[in-house]
Design a protein around this motif. Sequence first.
Motif, PDB file in Angstrom:
ATOM      1  N   PHE A  36      -1.814  -1.136  -4.104  1.00 48.04           N
ATOM      2  CA  PHE A  36      -2.937  -0.204  -4.177  1.00 48.04           C
ATOM      3  C   PHE A  36      -2.559   1.117  -3.518  1.00 48.04           C
ATOM      4  CE2 PHE A  36      -3.530  -2.136  -0.038  1.00 48.04           C
ATOM      5  CZ  PHE A  36      -4.124  -1.160   0.763  1.00 48.04           C
ATOM      6  N   GLU A  37      -3.329   2.145  -3.878  1.00 46.82           N
ATOM      7  CA  GLU A  37      -3.050   3.500  -3.410  1.00 46.82           C
ATOM      8  C   GLU A  37      -4.035   3.880  -2.304  1.00 46.82           C
ATOM      9  OE1 GLU A  37      -0.484   5.301  -4.648  1.00 46.82           O
ATOM     10  OE2 GLU A  37       0.001   3.617  -5.965  1.00 46.82           O
ATOM     11  N   TYR A  38      -3.473   4.201  -1.152  1.00 50.08           N
ATOM     12  CA  TYR A  38      -4.275   4.821  -0.101  1.00 50.08           C
ATOM     13  C   TYR A  38      -4.191   6.317  -0.358  1.00 50.08           C
ATOM     14  CZ  TYR A  38      -5.633   6.577   4.481  1.00 50.08           C
ATOM     15  OH  TYR A  38      -6.250   7.259   5.497  1.00 50.08           O
ATOM     16  N   LEU A  39      -5.311   6.956  -0.658  1.00 50.53           N
ATOM     17  CA  LEU A  39      -5.270   8.291  -1.245  1.00 50.53           C
ATOM     18  C   LEU A  39      -4.957   9.417  -0.278  1.00 50.53           C
ATOM     19  CD1 LEU A  39      -8.149   8.049  -3.848  1.00 50.53           C
ATOM     20  CD2 LEU A  39      -5.691   7.986  -4.221  1.00 50.53           C
ATOM     21  N   GLY A  40      -4.714   9.086   0.950  1.00 45.13           N
ATOM     22  CA  GLY A  40      -4.224  10.111   1.851  1.00 45.13           C
ATOM     23  C   GLY A  40      -5.304  10.879   2.552  1.00 45.13           C
ATOM     24  N   TYR A  41      -4.911  11.465   3.638  1.00 41.93           N
ATOM     25  CA  TYR A  41      -5.859  12.187   4.474  1.00 41.93           C
ATOM     26  C   TYR A  41      -5.056  13.109   5.360  1.00 41.93           C
ATOM     27  CZ  TYR A  41      -9.094  12.947   8.376  1.00 41.93           C
ATOM     28  OH  TYR A  41      -9.876  13.496   9.346  1.00 41.93           O
ATOM     29  N   ASN A  42      -5.552  14.328   5.527  1.00 40.40           N
ATOM     30  CA  ASN A  42      -4.843  15.254   6.395  1.00 40.40           C
ATOM     31  C   ASN A  42      -5.832  15.986   7.288  1.00 40.40           C
ATOM     32  OD1 ASN A  42      -2.182  16.579   6.990  1.00 40.40           O
ATOM     33  ND2 ASN A  42      -3.472  18.342   6.653  1.00 40.40           N
TER      34      ASN A  42
ATOM     35  N   ALA B  87       0.842  -1.193   0.000  1.00 36.25           N
ATOM     36  CA  ALA B  87       0.000   0.000   0.000  1.00 36.25           C
ATOM     37  C   ALA B  87       0.876   1.240   0.000  1.00 36.25           C
ATOM     38  CB  ALA B  87      -0.913   0.012   1.217  1.00 36.25           C
ATOM     39  N   ASN B  88       0.450   2.239  -0.740  1.00 35.57           N
ATOM     40  CA  ASN B  88       1.135   3.520  -0.791  1.00 35.57           C
ATOM     41  C   ASN B  88       0.236   4.593  -0.190  1.00 35.57           C
ATOM     42  OD1 ASN B  88       3.348   2.456  -2.398  1.00 35.57           O
ATOM     43  ND2 ASN B  88       1.922   2.458  -4.118  1.00 35.57           N
ATOM     44  N   GLY B  89       0.746   5.353   0.767  1.00 33.25           N
ATOM     45  CA  GLY B  89      -0.056   6.414   1.378  1.00 33.25           C
ATOM     46  C   GLY B  89       0.673   7.015   2.558  1.00 33.25           C
ATOM     47  N   ALA B  90       0.277   8.146   3.053  1.00 29.21           N
ATOM     48  CA  ALA B  90      -0.803   8.977   2.550  1.00 29.21           C
ATOM     49  C   ALA B  90      -0.379   9.679   1.256  1.00 29.21           C
ATOM     50  CB  ALA B  90      -1.187  10.010   3.607  1.00 29.21           C
ATOM     51  N   ARG B  91      -1.366  10.064   0.449  1.00 33.12           N
ATOM     52  CA  ARG B  91      -1.092  10.655  -0.841  1.00 33.12           C
ATOM     53  C   ARG B  91      -0.586  12.089  -0.691  1.00 33.12           C
ATOM     54  NH1 ARG B  91      -2.888   9.876  -6.233  1.00 33.12           N
ATOM     55  NH2 ARG B  91      -1.808  11.415  -7.486  1.00 33.12           N
ATOM     56  N   ASN B  92       0.500  12.386  -1.389  1.00 31.67           N
ATOM     57  CA  ASN B  92       1.013  13.743  -1.504  1.00 31.67           C
ATOM     58  C   ASN B  92       0.559  14.264  -2.864  1.00 31.67           C
ATOM     59  OD1 ASN B  92       2.446  16.124  -1.622  1.00 31.67           O
ATOM     60  ND2 ASN B  92       4.433  15.140  -1.960  1.00 31.67           N
ATOM     61  N   TRP B  93      -0.345  15.248  -2.875  1.00 30.78           N
ATOM     62  CA  TRP B  93      -0.958  15.684  -4.117  1.00 30.78           C
ATOM     63  C   TRP B  93      -0.093  16.661  -4.909  1.00 30.78           C
ATOM     64  CZ3 TRP B  93      -4.919  13.032  -5.973  1.00 30.78           C
ATOM     65  CH2 TRP B  93      -5.659  12.250  -5.084  1.00 30.78           C
ATOM     66  N   THR B  94       1.050  17.082  -4.340  1.00 33.18           N
ATOM     67  CA  THR B  94       1.978  17.943  -5.075  1.00 33.18           C
ATOM     68  C   THR B  94       3.414  17.488  -4.817  1.00 33.18           C
ATOM     69  OG1 THR B  94       0.474  19.816  -4.729  1.00 33.18           O
ATOM     70  CG2 THR B  94       2.661  20.326  -5.589  1.00 33.18           C
ATOM     71  N   PRO B  95       3.903  16.496  -5.556  1.00 28.35           N
ATOM     72  CA  PRO B  95       5.308  16.101  -5.392  1.00 28.35           C
ATOM     73  C   PRO B  95       6.227  17.286  -5.696  1.00 28.35           C
ATOM     74  CG  PRO B  95       4.092  14.453  -6.645  1.00 28.35           C
ATOM     75  CD  PRO B  95       3.193  15.644  -6.529  1.00 28.35           C
ATOM     76  N   MET B  96       7.261  17.455  -4.863  1.00 24.77           N
ATOM     77  CA  MET B  96       8.166  18.600  -4.991  1.00 24.77           C
ATOM     78  C   MET B  96       9.609  18.127  -5.068  1.00 24.77           C
ATOM     79  SD  MET B  96       6.579  21.162  -2.118  1.00 24.77           S
ATOM     80  CE  MET B  96       5.085  22.109  -2.405  1.00 24.77           C
ATOM     81  N   SER B  97      10.347  18.698  -5.995  1.00 26.56           N
ATOM     82  CA  SER B  97      11.784  18.444  -6.036  1.00 26.56           C
ATOM     83  C   SER B  97      12.438  19.198  -4.892  1.00 26.56           C
ATOM     84  CB  SER B  97      12.361  18.911  -7.372  1.00 26.56           C
ATOM     85  OG  SER B  97      12.305  20.326  -7.463  1.00 26.56           O
TER      86      SER B  97
END
Length: 516
Positions: A423-429, A369-379
């Motif tokens: 699967f993707e765990y879409l994240g939560y904050n 599983a991948n999560g939590a989701r980071n909706w803006t990956p940053m270099s």
Amino acid sequence: MIYVAEISARIDAAGTLQTFLFATQGFATCPTDTPASTVARERLQQPANYSRAIDVSAPFGVVNTGFGECVLLNPDGELDTLLRYGVDGNQFRLLAKAETGGAYPADWTVCLVTSMDRVECREPGRVSIVLRDGVKSLLDKPVCTTFAGTGGLEGTAAMAGQPKPRVYGAPFNAPLTLINGTDIYMMSDKPYTACFANFDGRYIIYNEAAGYDNVANYAALVAQSVSPGMAYRCGVDSVVKLGSVPSFPTTFDGSRNVAGYASPWRTQVGEVVSDMAEDAGLSVGQIDGSVAAVSGVVSYFVRDTSTTYTQALDSVARSRGCFVGFDRLGVLQLQPWAAPLGIPACSFNQHNCRVESFRQQVPYGVIKANGARNWTPMSNADVANATKAASLEFANQLANSTMSTASAGSVPAKHPLATPFEFEYLGYNDNVVGNIIPSGIMASASVGGIEALIGVERDALQLAAPLSLALLTAVDLGAVVQVTLPRYGLSSGKLYRVAGIRYEFAMRKLIFTLWG
């Protein structure tokens, strides 16, 4: 058994709707019926064949699009006009009754409610109505609308045609969209998005005033003076105003609601699915009342015109191990997929069914599983120096689309070709202050439930049973049934969950795909 197909068609360029009835035995409705005083013409040859199914290898996400057809007799060409009418996206209903008489439709059993795709003639003497369920006709449309470029919440002229952002749940590090060319940013095109915090290169921009609505609306936000390095919020219009020009990508942590801030944030998977379905245009009656009650936090952010509601719902449901789709009556359902337990809706045995196929479902190996989701990956260059100095580990994690991973299970010795499942765990904050790793990061326990479902051996069998109204109305996707047979190790009976149904009304049988 008497069947009647109820077809709604647009009969002219103005889109005027008319309802047609076709039956296996002709009759006419009464003046008090709906539709009133309408002839049900005896031209229904194939009431319907129709299928809906969930992938038995990984029974999560959107139910596979239902398909089938209804066939009408047309030896005299009287129904040729149907080929000129518009039916795409309109409702199709199939009803049944033991004998004619009584009120229509009150005294009939509704067998199937779905949508139509088109009408076509494949051979002389017959007209086919191609059926598709609501996943295609109601949900297969873009989530995002576009900016008109007329100013204000519609963006600058240069933004005309660009997609608007959309927020569901409580996304972590979602991008802000500059809409006035200077200092006002949009979080979502839907109202009541609460901004917990704004960030410049993930360095927090503090809010100058308490509350999520520091001003009444967008116009008031335009007039509001904001101190350098601070922010003002207008949740009712889902926009924020910054007091300084940012140096790095601007993002926010926030949460969507649908009616102000008096009730909790809409972060549960059922709430998100309900909101998506309503945004797609479904009425309250087309969404089952139990959907919003399904628990499990989730979030979703989208800002492109290629993502459809079908895709978004699939991602959200998969994230929490659920399936989502329309039931036999055309009502949207959301249910967690689970091992078959409890009292079965019906029992099958050698006297009332025939097994058409049986196979062992090879388990998956490692479940990741991948999560939590980071909706803006940053270099590294996108992250503010102050953030890197505070937590270099956190800053490095921002380069990834997910903030953590977790695994469970292994390749079983009995099945060396078992493949991994990811699967993707879409994240939560739900962080309201500070700049820290979001809630809901993955742990081994997070994937244990999925491993227990698809990381062990399962059966997948298909059986056919005589069609009856009692069986038809008792069993739908997700229902639990029992199978007791002298073969396949089922002599003591075993519970299964229904993963697929094919309705063959003309042949008077139902074909079930079972998982367990």
